[in-house]
Design a protein around this motif. Structure first.
Motif, mmCIF file in Angstrom:
data_model
loop_
_atom_site.group_PDB
_atom_site.id
_atom_site.type_symbol
_atom_site.label_atom_id
_atom_site.label_comp_id
_atom_site.label_asym_id
_atom_site.label_seq_id
_atom_site.Cartn_x
_atom_site.Cartn_y
_atom_site.Cartn_z
ATOM 1 N N LYS A 1 0.812 -1.215 0.000
ATOM 2 C CA LYS A 1 0.000 0.000 0.000
ATOM 3 C C LYS A 1 0.846 1.266 0.000
ATOM 4 C CE LYS A 1 -4.028 -2.088 1.804
ATOM 5 N NZ LYS A 1 -5.319 -1.862 2.285
ATOM 6 N N ARG A 2 2.124 1.161 0.297
ATOM 7 C CA ARG A 2 3.013 2.330 0.308
ATOM 8 C C ARG A 2 3.917 2.285 -0.912
ATOM 9 N NH1 ARG A 2 5.452 4.184 5.527
ATOM 10 N NH2 ARG A 2 5.264 6.113 4.383
ATOM 11 N N ARG A 3 3.337 2.000 -2.063
ATOM 12 C CA ARG A 3 4.116 1.808 -3.281
ATOM 13 C C ARG A 3 4.898 3.047 -3.709
ATOM 14 N NH1 ARG A 3 -1.109 2.098 -4.361
ATOM 15 N NH2 ARG A 3 -1.831 3.581 -5.890
ATOM 16 N N LEU A 4 4.490 4.240 -3.260
ATOM 17 C CA LEU A 4 5.261 5.432 -3.607
ATOM 18 C C LEU A 4 6.646 5.426 -2.955
ATOM 19 C CD1 LEU A 4 2.515 8.197 -3.589
ATOM 20 C CD2 LEU A 4 3.567 7.078 -5.551
ATOM 21 N N LEU A 5 6.841 4.583 -1.950
ATOM 22 C CA LEU A 5 8.180 4.417 -1.382
ATOM 23 C C LEU A 5 9.120 3.745 -2.371
ATOM 24 C CD1 LEU A 5 7.378 3.237 2.258
ATOM 25 C CD2 LEU A 5 8.379 5.423 1.576
ATOM 26 N N TYR A 6 8.587 2.964 -3.289
ATOM 27 C CA TYR A 6 9.429 2.290 -4.273
ATOM 28 C C TYR A 6 10.207 3.303 -5.099
ATOM 29 C CZ TYR A 6 6.138 -1.582 -3.388
ATOM 30 O OH TYR A 6 5.345 -2.525 -2.823
ATOM 31 N N GLY B 1 6.240 20.069 -1.882
ATOM 32 C CA GLY B 1 6.051 18.649 -2.172
ATOM 33 C C GLY B 1 5.106 18.508 -3.341
ATOM 34 N N GLY B 2 4.885 17.278 -3.748
ATOM 35 C CA GLY B 2 4.004 17.119 -4.890
ATOM 36 C C GLY B 2 3.602 15.690 -5.114
ATOM 37 N N LYS C 1 13.927 8.119 6.443
ATOM 38 C CA LYS C 1 12.677 8.405 7.156
ATOM 39 C C LYS C 1 11.467 7.750 6.497
ATOM 40 C CE LYS C 1 14.385 12.845 8.761
ATOM 41 N NZ LYS C 1 14.216 14.290 8.700
ATOM 42 N N LEU C 2 11.687 7.060 5.399
ATOM 43 C CA LEU C 2 10.601 6.402 4.643
ATOM 44 C C LEU C 2 9.526 7.388 4.215
ATOM 45 C CD1 LEU C 2 10.275 2.998 6.511
ATOM 46 C CD2 LEU C 2 11.541 3.522 4.430
ATOM 47 N N GLU C 3 9.966 8.508 3.640
ATOM 48 C CA GLU C 3 9.035 9.475 3.081
ATOM 49 C C GLU C 3 8.593 8.984 1.693
ATOM 50 O OE1 GLU C 3 10.443 13.786 3.929
ATOM 51 O OE2 GLU C 3 12.238 12.560 3.632
ATOM 52 N N THR C 4 7.353 9.275 1.323
ATOM 53 C CA THR C 4 6.929 8.944 -0.028
ATOM 54 C C THR C 4 7.628 9.895 -0.995
ATOM 55 O OG1 THR C 4 4.999 10.395 0.101
ATOM 56 C CG2 THR C 4 4.687 8.076 0.729
ATOM 57 N N GLY D 1 6.709 12.093 -3.080
ATOM 58 C CA GLY D 1 6.221 13.473 -3.185
ATOM 59 C C GLY D 1 6.901 14.425 -2.211
ATOM 60 N N SER D 2 7.174 13.974 -1.016
ATOM 61 C CA SER D 2 7.845 14.838 -0.049
ATOM 62 C C SER D 2 9.355 14.617 -0.060
ATOM 63 C CB SER D 2 7.280 14.632 1.360
ATOM 64 O OG SER D 2 7.333 13.283 1.725
ATOM 65 N N TYR D 3 9.815 13.473 -0.527
ATOM 66 C CA TYR D 3 11.243 13.181 -0.566
ATOM 67 C C TYR D 3 11.957 13.967 -1.658
ATOM 68 C CZ TYR D 3 15.572 10.570 -1.190
ATOM 69 O OH TYR D 3 16.880 10.221 -1.334
ATOM 70 N N PHE D 4 11.454 13.895 -2.880
ATOM 71 C CA PHE D 4 12.117 14.588 -3.984
ATOM 72 C C PHE D 4 11.736 16.045 -4.004
ATOM 73 C CE2 PHE D 4 12.284 10.215 -5.752
ATOM 74 C CZ PHE D 4 13.651 10.118 -5.858
#
Length: 146
Positions: free
Chosen positions: A50-55, A114-115, A138-141, A143-146
């Protein structure tokens, strides 16, 4: 030339969707521009389905992307077909996208900080450089990581 690269897992809805969708199966058998890449089981276990944006913040993902310039999209995105610049004829890439490393839609709720990367255009090398320079501890998705 362009291609469509589909990342999937071998369990859950991802695999079921590939197994039961006759259109994807037919395209896979007949279309050389459709490329399937299986995500490692360890990635889906550690980050969760469910946290696929972490990929997108994982070095493995970007090392396995086949193109240098990448258009990412998911089912909730839309693109305008009546624009002056086109991805198909290369005019958007040569006049705009070759000069940036990331283009995505900003989050309205956080005043553009973010985005949403579910519809974005990215430079593969820049994504790898960012991950190597500042790992996503920190396991940010994305959108907030990049």
């Amino acid at each position: 030339d362009w291609a469509v690269q589909v990342f999937y897992s071998d369990s859950g809805q991802s695999q079921i969707g590939l197994d039961i969708n006759p259109g994807i199966a037919k395209l896979n058998a007949t279309h050389e521009r459709l490329i399937f890449t299986k995500l490692p089981a360890e990635m889906t276990r550690s980050k969760g389905m469910k946290r696929r944006l972490l990929y997108l913040t994982d070095e493995w993902f970007w090392r396995n992307v086949l193109a240098e310039r990448v258009l990412l999209f998911s089912g909730n995105g839309a693109m305008c077909s009546n624009a002056n610049l086109s991805l198909l004829d290369g005019s958007a890439q040569s006049r705009l996208f070759d000069h940036v490393d990331y283009v995505g839609s900003p989050w309205r709720n956080f005043w553009g900080a973010g985005g949403d990367g579910s519809l974005s255009y990215r430079n593969r090398t820049a994504m790898l450089d960012a991950i190597r320079y500042h790992p996503n501890d920190k396991l940010e998705t994305d959108g907030s990581y990049f």
